[in-house]
Structures are given as structure tokens and as C-alpha cells.
Motif scaffolding. Structure first.
Motif, PDB file in Angstrom:
ATOM      1  N   HIS A 200      15.551  83.703  75.801  1.00 54.54           N
ATOM      2  CA  HIS A 200      15.174  82.784  74.386  1.00 54.54           C
ATOM      3  C   HIS A 200      14.183  83.344  73.657  1.00 54.54           C
ATOM      4  O   HIS A 200      13.936  83.458  72.554  1.00 54.54           O
ATOM      5  CB  HIS A 200      14.870  81.223  74.548  1.00 54.54           C
ATOM      6  N   VAL A 203      15.653  85.911  71.462  1.00 53.85           N
ATOM      7  CA  VAL A 203      16.147  85.368  70.268  1.00 53.85           C
ATOM      8  C   VAL A 203      15.102  85.033  69.234  1.00 53.85           C
ATOM      9  O   VAL A 203      15.249  85.332  68.185  1.00 53.85           O
ATOM     10  CB  VAL A 203      16.906  84.084  70.647  1.00 53.85           C
ATOM     11  N   ALA A 208      17.982  89.216  69.621  1.00 53.05           N
ATOM     12  CA  ALA A 208      18.998  88.289  70.318  1.00 53.05           C
ATOM     13  C   ALA A 208      19.984  89.219  71.098  1.00 53.05           C
ATOM     14  O   ALA A 208      20.650  89.004  72.115  1.00 53.05           O
ATOM     15  CB  ALA A 208      19.445  87.509  69.654  1.00 53.05           C
ATOM     16  N   GLU A 236      25.824  85.061  71.413  1.00 53.72           N
ATOM     17  CA  GLU A 236      25.766  83.889  70.403  1.00 53.72           C
ATOM     18  C   GLU A 236      25.475  82.488  71.090  1.00 53.72           C
ATOM     19  O   GLU A 236      24.767  81.728  70.614  1.00 53.72           O
ATOM     20  CB  GLU A 236      27.399  83.716  69.785  1.00 53.72           C
ATOM     21  N   ALA A 239      21.713  82.111  71.748  1.00 51.46           N
ATOM     22  CA  ALA A 239      20.976  81.804  70.609  1.00 51.46           C
ATOM     23  C   ALA A 239      21.494  80.493  70.083  1.00 51.46           C
ATOM     24  O   ALA A 239      20.681  80.240  69.135  1.00 51.46           O
ATOM     25  CB  ALA A 239      21.059  83.016  69.569  1.00 51.46           C
ATOM     26  N   GLN A 241      23.988  79.550  68.564  1.00 51.15           N
ATOM     27  CA  GLN A 241      24.345  79.680  66.956  1.00 51.15           C
ATOM     28  C   GLN A 241      25.455  78.686  67.011  1.00 51.15           C
ATOM     29  O   GLN A 241      25.898  78.458  65.735  1.00 51.15           O
ATOM     30  CB  GLN A 241      24.944  81.274  67.097  1.00 51.15           C
ATOM     31  N   TRP A 271      16.192  72.875  71.304  1.00 54.41           N
ATOM     32  CA  TRP A 271      15.954  73.533  69.994  1.00 54.41           C
ATOM     33  C   TRP A 271      15.588  72.333  68.766  1.00 54.41           C
ATOM     34  O   TRP A 271      16.101  71.386  68.739  1.00 54.41           O
ATOM     35  CB  TRP A 271      17.137  74.401  69.693  1.00 54.41           C
TER      36      TRP A 271
END
Length: 331
Positions: A200, A203, A208, A236, A239, A241, A271
């Protein structure tokens, strides 16, 4: 509408950065006892027995990041879910991952059962059942009692399965064994924690793509049941995403716990971000949301990730956008 649990709303506050922990202060006798305790917990729960000998009097339970239950109210809360009048029945809860790292443990399991009561506004659907990955992070005291428990359950996915909107996976037998986990050296585990701690950070620093170096070419990526293969999918999911369906592009990610045991690892993190795009039909309002999630890793002998599983709850996002006090509601 009444909340099913007595709770305090989790207040938004600054999140401290992850700090390495002294896992080696707990000896093998202690960790072996923890493994035995974890082995029996879901076995008892699935047959309706509340494991009251497992938690301390000052337990702090965080359910999906929105609810906090303290003290013996935890037992009452569990009974309201699985006891008479609850909304789940015929539970089967086989553990898939079990990690013990000092006094911190992680379990990921298949929570399976039938709908026996109204769930998130959905009346009982005849024959409705569910099967989802659920994740928990446990912090035990020296008396082998849990004083902090974090539960992450994809309640939105449960509701969608009850409603017949998505397919329910086949039943996994109650007596299924957790994934074998060959024990490794301290140096191996330390290296895995260091690698997970870097993910992280990459990221947040805008790098990333560097996380691809931690994964094998054919890494399996399981996003709460949606499975892909390859390094692009790995980048992905690290992160986050896919969480928030692209409506929260500028996520700030804070690791809270990083644990390693044998060839397994896990990150429990939070997050937060503002809604910048449409989410489930809701126009962007720049609202801030805060979501807990967990990542589970299977490493090969060389230390590369061969599989990663993400567990999170999209319903938590929707509830915060709609200003719900809590997302687990019943009549």
C-alpha cells in the motif's frame, strides 16, 4: 426500524500508520493454544453454541467498520443473529485460512446458511441461501481471551444471493479442513511482512505497478468471489480499485494489522475517499466514506504471491452515502 445490535457509531478519526509489532513475545505454547481456540470457535457457533469462554469482559467488536459492540453485549448480538427469530439458519462455517501471529489471529471462512428472517429490507425468500467469504481479525490477551475483534462481511453480497441476483456457490461441508499451512522460518515470515507493508505504500506513492513484482505470473485474484488471473488483476486488487466501482478514485489507504504465519499472510486495512463518480445510480456528492477490508495471501517457497483474496462490503459504502446509522437493519 430497529437496529439488531446495541452499538456506538464508529467516529471518524485520524488513522495511525501501520507500525511493526513484536510478535515474538508470545511463545509456542501460547500460539498453539490459540490455534486450538480458533479451531473450535466456528464449529461451536455453527451449531448454535455461543463461545462465551472466548472473549474478555471488555471485548471491542467492530462489525464491518460501522458498528462497535463492547462487553458482554457481543454474546447478545450473536444470539440475535443466529438464535430464535434471527435472520440466518442452518449455519455452516468451515474455516479456510487460519493465521496465528503472536497474539493476533486472522480467519477467513465460508459463512453459509439459509434466510430465516427479513434481511436488509428483503422479506424471507423461500429456499433462499447464501455462501460468502467472511474475514475476522482477532487480538487476544495473555489469558487467551479476545479483547478486540474485527469482522468484515459482504452483507450486500448476502442480500443479492438471497434475492437470486447472483449465483450462490455450492455448499462447502462443515467438516472441511482449513488450508494446510507449512510452518516457515522467522526470516521468511519477516520478509513476507515487509513485502506486505510495502504494497500500500507503493499505491500511495503513485507506484502501484511495482506491486506486480510481488506476485507470480499466474497469480489467482479472488475479489469476494469474482476470480481473475494475472499480475494486472493483482495490482488492481492491492490498490482497492474494484471497491466502490470506480466512484472513489482517490483512496487513502491505511494498514492497521499485517500478520504472517507459515506461507500465509493478511493485511487488515481501512480506506477512505470521496465520491467523485456515480455509484449504484447515486450521483456524485463528494461525500467521504470509510471502509474496512482484508487481503489474504498465499505465498510460494520463494516468497511470491500465488493467490490473493479480498474481503470487503460494498453495502457499507451505500449506507454511508445514504446517511444510515448502521447497515444491519431489521423491522
Amino acid at each position: 426500524m430497529l437496529h439488531i445490535f446495541s452499538f456506538l457509531l464508529l467516529a471518524a478519526k485520524p488513522i495511525a500508520a501501520y507500525q511493526p509489532y513484536d510478535f515474538d513475545q508470545y511463545d509456542k505454547n501460547y500460539t498453539s493454544a490459540l490455534r486450538e481456540r480458533l479451531d473450535s470457535f466456528h464449529e461451536r457457533l455453527s451449531v448454535g453454541i455461543i463461545p462465551e469462554d472466548t472473549y474478555s469482559s471488555d471485548i471491542h467488536w467492530n462489525f464491518d467498520g460501522n458498528l462497535v459492540i463492547s462487553d458482554v453485549e457481543w454474546g447478545k448480538a450473536l444470539r440475535s443473529v443466529i438464535g430464535p427469530g434471527g435472520f440466518w439458519g442452518d449455519l455452516i462455517i468451515p474455516d479456510y485460512y487460519q493465521l496465528v501471529d503472536g497474539n493476533i489471529c486472522g480467519t477467513m471462512y465460508n459463512l453459509q446458511g439459509n434466510q430465516t428472517g427479513e434481511f436488509l429490507g428483503l422479506p424471507v425468500q423461500p429456499g433462499a441461501r447464501f455462501n460468502v467469504h467472511e474475514a475476522e481479525l482477532w487480538v487476544f490477551d495473555h489469558a487467551l481471551e479476545v479483547n478486540r475483534l474485527i469482522t468484515i462481511q459482504p452483507t450486500g453480497r448476502v442480500r443479492a444471493q438471497f434475492a437470486g441476483e447472483i449465483e450462490v456457490p455450492p455448499v462447502i461441508p462443515r467438516d472441511s479442513e482449513s488450508l494446510p499451512n507449512e510452518q516457515t522460518t522467522k526470516e521468511y515470515r519477516d520478509a513476507r511482512r515487509k513485502a506486505m507493508a510495502a504494497m500500500h505504500k507503493n499505491v500511495l506513492s503513485g507506484n502501484a505497478e511495482a506491486n506486480a513484482d510481488f506476485a507470480s505470473d499466474e497469480v489467482v485474484v479472488d475479489d469476494i468471489g469474482d476470480v481473475r488471473v494475472g499480475k494486472a488483476a493483482f495490482v488492481e486488487i492491492i490498490a482497492a480499485q474494484t471497491q466502490g466501482q470506480g466512484a472513489f478514485p482517490m483512496k487513502q489507504i491505511h494498514d492497521e494489522y499485517i500478520i504472517a504465519d507459515g506461507r500465509l499472510g493478511a493485511i487488515e486495512y481501512i480506506w477512505h475517499g470521496r465520491q467523485k463518480g456515480e455509484y449504484l445510480g447515486r450521483a456524485p456528492e463528494d461525500k467521504m466514506v470509510r471502509v474496512r477490508a482484508m487481503l489474504w495471501f498465499e505465498f510460494n517457497p520463494a516468497g511470491m504471491v500465488e493467490k490473493v483474496v479480498s474481503v470487503h462490503d460494498e453495502r457499507v459504502i451505500l449506507d454511508q452515502l445514504e446517511d444510515n446509522v448502521g447497515h444491519m437493519l431489521c423491522p
